[in-house]
Design an enzyme around this catalytic site. Sequence first.
Site, PDB file in Angstrom:
ATOM      1  N   HIS A  74       7.760  14.534  35.712  1.00 59.28           N
ATOM      2  CA  HIS A  74       8.180  13.230  35.765  1.00 59.28           C
ATOM      3  C   HIS A  74       9.596  13.232  36.072  1.00 59.28           C
ATOM      4  CE1 HIS A  74       4.768  13.068  32.597  1.00 59.28           C
ATOM      5  NE2 HIS A  74       4.492  11.975  33.060  1.00 59.28           N
ATOM      6  N   ASP A  94      11.495  14.413  32.879  1.00 58.13           N
ATOM      7  CA  ASP A  94      11.433  15.747  32.454  1.00 58.13           C
ATOM      8  C   ASP A  94      12.653  16.621  33.157  1.00 58.13           C
ATOM      9  OD1 ASP A  94       8.883  14.855  31.710  1.00 58.13           O
ATOM     10  OD2 ASP A  94       7.707  15.559  33.226  1.00 58.13           O
TER      11      ASP A  94
HETATM   12  C1  XLS Z   1      -0.629  11.033  29.523  1.00 64.37           C
HETATM   13  C2  XLS Z   1      -0.883  11.521  30.879  1.00 64.37           C
HETATM   14  C3  XLS Z   1       0.495  11.786  31.648  1.00 64.37           C
HETATM   15  C4  XLS Z   1       0.191  11.771  33.083  1.00 64.37           C
HETATM   16  C5  XLS Z   1       1.405  11.793  33.845  1.00 64.37           C
HETATM   17  O1  XLS Z   1      -1.711  11.062  28.758  1.00 64.37           O
HETATM   18  O2  XLS Z   1      -1.826  12.487  30.829  1.00 64.37           O
HETATM   19  O3  XLS Z   1       0.733  13.153  31.153  1.00 64.37           O
HETATM   20  O4  XLS Z   1      -0.518  13.150  33.494  1.00 64.37           O
HETATM   21  O5  XLS Z   1       2.304  10.897  33.662  1.00 64.37           O
END
Ligand code: XLS
Length: 445
Positions: A109, A112
């Site tokens: 993200h 991140d």
């Molecule tokens: C959350 C999601 C997230 C997505 C990416 O539950 O799995 O991690 O994979 O935004």
Amino acid sequence: MSVKVVLGKKEYFPGIGKIPFEGPDSDNPLAFKYYDENRVVAGKSMRDHFRFAVAYWHSFCGAGSDPFGPGTITFPWDHGQEPMQMARDKLDAAFEFITKLGIPFYCFHDRDIAPEGGDVRESWKNLEDITALAKKKQEESGVRLLWGTANVFGHKRYMNGAATNPDFAVLTHAAAQVKAALEATVALGGENYVFWGGREGYYTLLNTDMKREQEHLGLFLQKARDYGRKIGFKGTYLIEPKPMEPTKHQYDFDSATVIGFLRQYGLAGDFKLNIENNHATLAGHTFAHDIQVAVDAGLFGSLDVNQGDPHNGWDTDEFLHNLYDAVEIMLVILQAGGLKSGGMNFDAKRRRSSTDPEDLFIAHISSMDTLARGLLIADSILTQSPYLKMRKERYSSYDSGKGVAFERGELDLEKLADLAVKAGEPALISGKQELYESLINRYIH
Ligand code: XLS
Ligand code: NI
Ligand code: NI
């Protein structure tokens, strides 16, 4: 954990080298037993079958906090330095980890990899600066970006959603983030771009105009798609279904729901699905089911591999270690012709009490080995067992005579009814579920 400095270069995981393949007889927890990246199975190397990716958020950002207590894991790249320096150190650590593990891809993200700034412009600048460094890291290591995404759910402004927020001003901030995250993904040659709903959903219908919110989401995604294409994004857009958490009712509930949504908003030509095991099970499905639904719709894109705990209903995001699940999904994936531009992203976190640095390696190794074993077993089932023949046989009444005419659409309801009158009560044909189950188990050895 200590950080070692060799020739001016910091080493964040000292004492752990490149993870070798040692085979099934090895007792070394820091070696692969089944995942042999060059081994060819069903015409492809294991590396190409899985296209594994490390999830930046769980592996390098989440330190183990839960609603009952703070983080337990001390990250050596996080010691109170200013946020951009920390982002640079984290990037070094991430690439060291990914390279030592021998994983070909990663996913992130925006927040991140780069910290949120004081305003939109500063946030953009932060992301641009880290993207430039990540590009160098990718070139040096050969590691590639499976997908990028924007975190439009963490900041408090998104508490009522991003693209589905009742406040238009919030939607524009989501647009600012998605715009920059798309640019970063393009700059890094990302093969996909993910939209996970985050807080797109609702807690109570009393304060929610669901129709309007979903229309906003459809429009937002169309505009995001168009911008991505305009700046040269040639990859696949992915929507990741999830039925609940954080909201009570997430709009992207499961594969079937998302497929309907994509078709309704004219997005099915550019978007596919990124399916996650723990999300499928929260929706009351198996991972294999939700993958098969996407495959059958021609919209299977990529996977977030993890698993929940079978004994509670939470999104625990454990590293997938259930061999039976691995076999089931590899059966579906092999029959579908494999992953194309998608991959398997480890959207999983080690347990809060797994605090040794090596635990992060062991978690990935264990899951990669589980999936590699699943591939080998599924391939044997498909090529050596009567499984496919048995399943085809179940439908053989449609392969000849009037069954063929029905499948061609040549029999109307009256003709169908006539056939029932003439033929009388059909003999019972067993579904043989236990036989199928015993066959699968016979190949798990
Ligand atoms: C959350 C999601 C997230 C997505 C990416 O539950 O799995 O991690 O994979 O935004
Ligand atoms: Ni998840
Ligand atoms: Ni996910």
